[in-house]
Design a protein around this motif. Structure first.
Motif, mmCIF file in Angstrom:
data_model
loop_
_atom_site.group_PDB
_atom_site.id
_atom_site.type_symbol
_atom_site.label_atom_id
_atom_site.label_comp_id
_atom_site.label_asym_id
_atom_site.label_seq_id
_atom_site.Cartn_x
_atom_site.Cartn_y
_atom_site.Cartn_z
ATOM 1 N N TYR A 213 0.829 -1.200 0.000
ATOM 2 C CA TYR A 213 0.000 0.000 0.000
ATOM 3 C C TYR A 213 0.869 1.258 0.000
ATOM 4 N N ALA A 217 1.088 4.117 -2.946
ATOM 5 C CA ALA A 217 0.742 5.514 -2.657
ATOM 6 C C ALA A 217 1.865 6.457 -3.041
ATOM 7 N N ASP A 230 -7.988 9.188 0.604
ATOM 8 C CA ASP A 230 -7.909 7.732 0.583
ATOM 9 C C ASP A 230 -9.348 7.247 0.633
ATOM 10 N N CYS A 233 -11.050 3.808 2.615
ATOM 11 C CA CYS A 233 -9.747 3.728 3.288
ATOM 12 C C CYS A 233 -9.625 2.541 4.229
ATOM 13 N N GLY A 236 -7.010 2.607 6.874
ATOM 14 C CA GLY A 236 -6.142 3.738 6.542
ATOM 15 C C GLY A 236 -4.688 3.399 6.322
ATOM 16 N N ALA A 238 -2.886 3.428 3.709
ATOM 17 C CA ALA A 238 -2.162 4.315 2.790
ATOM 18 C C ALA A 238 -1.963 5.709 3.358
ATOM 19 N N MET A 239 -2.622 6.035 4.437
ATOM 20 C CA MET A 239 -2.596 7.408 4.938
ATOM 21 C C MET A 239 -1.215 7.881 5.386
ATOM 22 N N LEU A 242 0.622 8.972 2.274
ATOM 23 C CA LEU A 242 0.040 10.195 1.721
ATOM 24 C C LEU A 242 0.476 11.412 2.533
ATOM 25 N N VAL A 252 -4.903 15.302 4.377
ATOM 26 C CA VAL A 252 -5.206 13.906 4.054
ATOM 27 C C VAL A 252 -6.559 13.551 4.673
ATOM 28 N N GLY A 254 -9.222 10.295 5.060
ATOM 29 C CA GLY A 254 -9.562 8.894 4.889
ATOM 30 C C GLY A 254 -11.074 8.759 4.948
ATOM 31 N N PHE A 295 -6.412 8.206 -3.876
ATOM 32 C CA PHE A 295 -5.949 6.818 -3.766
ATOM 33 C C PHE A 295 -7.149 5.959 -3.423
ATOM 34 N N SER A 296 -7.316 4.848 -4.130
ATOM 35 C CA SER A 296 -8.447 3.966 -3.851
ATOM 36 C C SER A 296 -8.020 2.523 -4.071
#
Length: 382
Positions: A213, A217, A230, A233, A236, A238-239, A242, A252, A254, A295-296
């Protein structure tokens, strides 16, 4: 998927209930109380819940079901004695006499109670202690809490005339509104019910995917001060990546439709990297042209209307926005895991994804369907 109707052991589904649900295209699953006990109900395949009768005592087997339904935001309509599962009720007298039940101001904007109540409805005289946060929708002088809502998905209706057939017209309207609401929310209800059960263990179960992930990202190459979403998310994962790209002055968000997943994200410290928001990814509470990166992971092909979602994502995107669709498994790997061949109609197949992106305002720049990951990189069409 069906609407579960809880009824006394000797009773069937009332015609008004079956008619309202059928008119909305919903199927009915009758669950009868067995000796006063409520059998176990798996909410993962339930679109809604109508409670016409309560176990006695109400808390013996009913309250865990209600708590689970509230957590997953499964729509609930509890009528008559069924409302005992939404509030603590202690009987104090007879319902033969009493002042008229009137709607409160909150009822005017409620999806089930909008409009006036019919005259002559008698209050249930039981003494009620509603849970914190309950919204009272109907009351009578000296008899509060005759109808109430918990959150945005559960309604309790206690007054006479609703569940005993004395006012079939209004009862039918109530049931029809509930059925329409259930049908409209069915996709989100199924998603919430599925992930609510799994939220607590999700992070640990899929911890091995977190590096993938993060690597995905970082391929967005967002700049400091940017705003990143995200979407779907989950917890989360990927947070953090990011946040590292957009820096302290970036933003950011989520966003997920399942509150239980967002609660798990908060427990795992994702609020240090951004804000968490419960929302529909196809109806974003985000201003137009304000997002630099989206981002998904594992979301788009599970949405009821992917093109509507892609168009909504284009609405909030800046002219230089990057859209990155990701999954930690390739399409072939996922198909094999489920014992099926690759589906030529799969939205994520390049010959389907490219036109879906183009018609909604995106250009597909990179497409990778590798053995151990899927990634599509798109930018807003000029």
């Amino acid at each position: 998927m069906a609407v579960v109707v809880v009824q006394q052991a000797s009773a069937g589904v009332p015609a008004a209930v079956g008619g309202a649900l059928g008119a909305a295209g919903l199927t009915v699953r009758l669950v009868r109380l067995d000796g006063g006990e409520l059998p176990s109900i798996d909410l993962s395949d339930v679109e809604g819940l109508i409670i016409l009768a309560a176990p006695h005592p109400a808390g013996a087997s009913g309250r865990p079901l209600v708590r689970e339904a509230l957590a997953a935001q499964v729509p609930v309509l509890a009528l008559g004695s069924g409302a005992e599962l939404l509030a603590e009720v202690t009987a104090t007298g007879s319902a033969s006499k009493g002042p008229a039940v009137e709607p409160t101001r909150a009822a005017s904007t409620d999806p089930l109670f909008a409009g006036s109540l019919p005259p002559g409805l008698r209050p249930d005289p039981a003494e009620v202690a509603l849970p914190p946060g309950a919204v009272v929708l109907a009351a009578a002088q000296g008899y509060p809490g005759q109808a109430f809502r918990l959150g945005g998905s559960a309604w309790g209706v206690r007054f006479a005339g609703v569940h005993d057939g004395e006012d079939d017209t209004w009862t039918g309207q109530l049931l029809s509104r509930f059925a329409i609401l259930v049908a409209a929310r069915a996709e989100h209800t199924a998603t919430r019910a599925f992930f609510t059960h799994r939220a607590d263990a999700w992070e640990e179960r899929f911890a091995h995917q977190t590096p993938a992930y993060e690597a995905a990202a970082f391929r967005m190459q967002l700049g400091p001060g940017a705003t990143a979403l995200d979407l779907g998310c989950g917890t989360g994962r990927a947070m953090p990546a990011l946040r590292e790209q957009v820096g302290a002055h970036g933003r950011v968000l989520g966003i997920d439709v399942t509150p239980a997943m967002l609660a798990a994200a908060a427990r795992h410290g994702r609020t240090r990297h951004g804000h968490l928001l419960a929302a529909d990814c196809a109806r974003l509470p985000v201003p137009r042209r304000s997002v630099h990166g989206i981002f998904s992971a594992g979301l788009l092909d599970h949405l009821p209307d992917p093109r509507t979602a892609l168009a909504e994502w284009a609405r909030v995107a800046t002219s230089d926005c990057v859209l990155l669709l990701f999954h930690p498994s390739g399409r072939a790997e996922r198909a094999a895991r489920h014992g099926r061949p690759l589906d030529p109609g799969d939205l994520l197949a390049e010959h389907n994804l490219r036109p879906a992106l183009e018609v909604t305002g995106w250009n597909l720049d990179e497409y990778e369907d590798a053995p151990h990951h899927f990634l599509a990189h798109a930018t807003l069409a000029g």
